[in-house]
Structure formats: C-alpha cells, structure tokens
Design an enzyme around this catalytic site. Structure first.
Site: not given
Ligand code: DHB
Ligand code: FE
Length: 281
Positions: A59, A240, A12, A193
């Site tokens: 978030h 996540e 997302h 990530h």
């Molecule tokens: C980013 C933010 C998110 O919540 C995520 O799930 C993936 C990437 C970002 O800030 O790039």
């Molecule tokens: Fe996220």
C-alpha cells in the site's frame, strides 16, 4: 517434492495489527473478529507448514508512483516490517525462502509470466497482519514466507482471470521443486470496502458471501468477474479480492472448505476469512 497443502484467504485490515499489538483483541469490538481466527490458529499449529506463499499488495510502502510492478516475487533472505507512518510494527522480521522463490520465479517466467524479482523490500500490513491473525505474537514467525506482491492500487490492475492462471502456474512451480516442503498459499485483502470518496464505507455482504461460496468446489466462475463489477459492487478497494483468485487457482480444479468466517464491521470494511484444501468435498 514440494506440495501445496492448503489455501487461506483473509482480509488484511491494518486496524487488526494495531489491536493485536496493543492488547485489545478481547475488547467488545474486536473479540468477534479475532474469535473467527481461533479455529485457524489451532489448525495452523498442527499443519507445521514450511513455507507460505503470501499473496498481498503493498500500500505505497515499498513501492510508489516511481515503480509499479504488476506481479513481484520476493527472493530475499529477510523482509522487514515497513514503517507505514507510525514506525514499523514490533513484529519479527519475515524470513524468506530464496531457493523456492527463485525456483518459482524461473518456472513462472519460463511459462511466460513476466514476474518482477525483488531482493530487498519492506513488507506492510498487507503481509504482516495475516501472519498475526494466523500465528498471534511469537518471538519468531514459525514459517518462512515467499512474498508475492500484486498491484491492486494503481489502475490498470491485473484481471481476475490472469490472477487465477498465475495461481495455476504457481501450483505447477511448487510441485516441480525437488525438496520435500509443505507449502500453503494465502490470498489476502478485501473484502468489500471503499476508503475514500462519496461511497466511502460501502460494504456489500451479499456479494462478499457469493465470492466466498464461489471459492469452494469446482466452479471457476469467479475468474471471469470483470473489474467493473468489483468496483460497482464492492467499492474501490474491493478489487484486492483478485489476489484471492491466485490462491484459488493454485489449489487446482476442486476445493473443500475447512473453515469460514465473515464479520461486519472491521474498520470501514467487511472482514472475511476462509481455509481451503485441494480436492473433493
Ligand atoms: C483498510 C486498509 C486496507 O489496506 C484494507 O485492505 C482494508 C482496510 C483500512 O485502512 O481500514
Ligand atoms: Fe489493503
């Protein structure tokens, strides 16, 4: 009777909302990302789903350090796009399905899952970006949505096994709703990530693809992955992905894969997407 017809997993990443809202989906950088959702967009048009149970995480938009619900279900009539610092996205309000949501809340709580019931909350990129990826930019979203928010931001976050079990209970809740409804369940977030700290930018393609593989078929091995493995292998925000296990648990013992997409890079992350149906391959 209501039934869960399919499950969708998707990242997302907020940048994709920005790309869609500013007409950049055809740019060299974004084209291969959005291309992987074209199959799903066509398929979703044929599905004519009534409701999406949309598993996502907030978030720090609707919740902050004052209140941290582990599992929260949105039972309201409407949910507005959240202001994440640049003003709310200019996408339609999200229409809820209070009758189904209250039924699911009752069923889960009586099965001893202590859900937090939310009537008013704004929804951030965790929920609106997946809608954009699946439906583009309509005047009104073509489905109703039951938001299911999971705390994956502040330690301690729920175990993968608990998420899978919650999905199983959601499956039972949906099939005990008397109205005929086509329901999908989506799990969002990930894939690997890490957005800050010395390992910022970490991406683990091999692990992500192992996770996608594990969602298909009859294995439930993914439910037993411990938090420390997500952290070590997929970075601090890879956790996540436990939200995808709620989607997978709701589909029952076996799934078949209809579509799959994986691409690096997308912002600082790997983007992943899968469409699953319950049943034999
Ligand atoms: C980013 C933010 C998110 O919540 C995520 O799930 C993936 C990437 C970002 O800030 O790039
Ligand atoms: Fe996220």
């Amino acid at each position: 009777m209501a039934r869960i017809t399919a499950g969708v997993g998707t990242s997302h990443v907020p940048l994709l909302g920005v790309a869609a809202d500013s007409g950049k989906t055809g740019d060299d950088y974004f084209q291969p990302i959005f291309q992987g959702y074209e199959w799903t967009k066509d398929w979703e048009k044929e599905q004519c789903s009534d409701v999406i149970i949309l598993v996502y995480n907030d978030h720090a938009s609707a919740f902050d350090m004052n209140i941290i619900p582990t599992f929260a279900i949105g039972c309201g009539e409407f949910f507005k796009p959240a202001d994440e610092g640049w003003g709310p996205r200019k996408v339609p309000d999200v229409e809820g399905h209070p009758d189904l949501a209250w039924h699911i809340a009752q069923s889960l709580i009586l099965e001893e899952f202590d859900m937090t019931i939310i009537n008013e909350m704004d929804v951030d990129h965790g929920l609106t970006v997946p809608l954009t990826m699946m439906y583009g930019a309509p005047q009104k979203w073509p489905v109703k949505v039951v938001p299911l928010a999971v705390n994956v931001v502040i330690y301690p976050v729920p175990a993968g096994n608990r998420c899978w079990a919650l999905g199983e209970a959601i499956g039972r809740a949906v099939t005990s709703f008397p109205e005929d409804l086509n329901v999908q369940i989506w799990g969002t977030g990930g894939m690997s990530h890490q957005l800050q700290g010395p390992r910022a930018g970490l991406i683990n393609q091999e692990w992500d693809n192992m996770f996608l593989d594990g969602l298909i078929g009859d294995s439930d091995a993914l439910r037993h992955i411990p938090h420390i493995e997500y952290l070590r292998e997929t970075g601090s925000e890879g956790i996540e992905m436990v939200m995808w296990l709620i989607m997978r648990g709701a589909l029952g013992p076996k799934t078949r894969c209809l579509h799959r997409h994986y691409h690096v890079p997308c912002s600082n992350t790997a983007i992943g997407h899968i469409v699953l149906e319950p049943g034999d391959s």
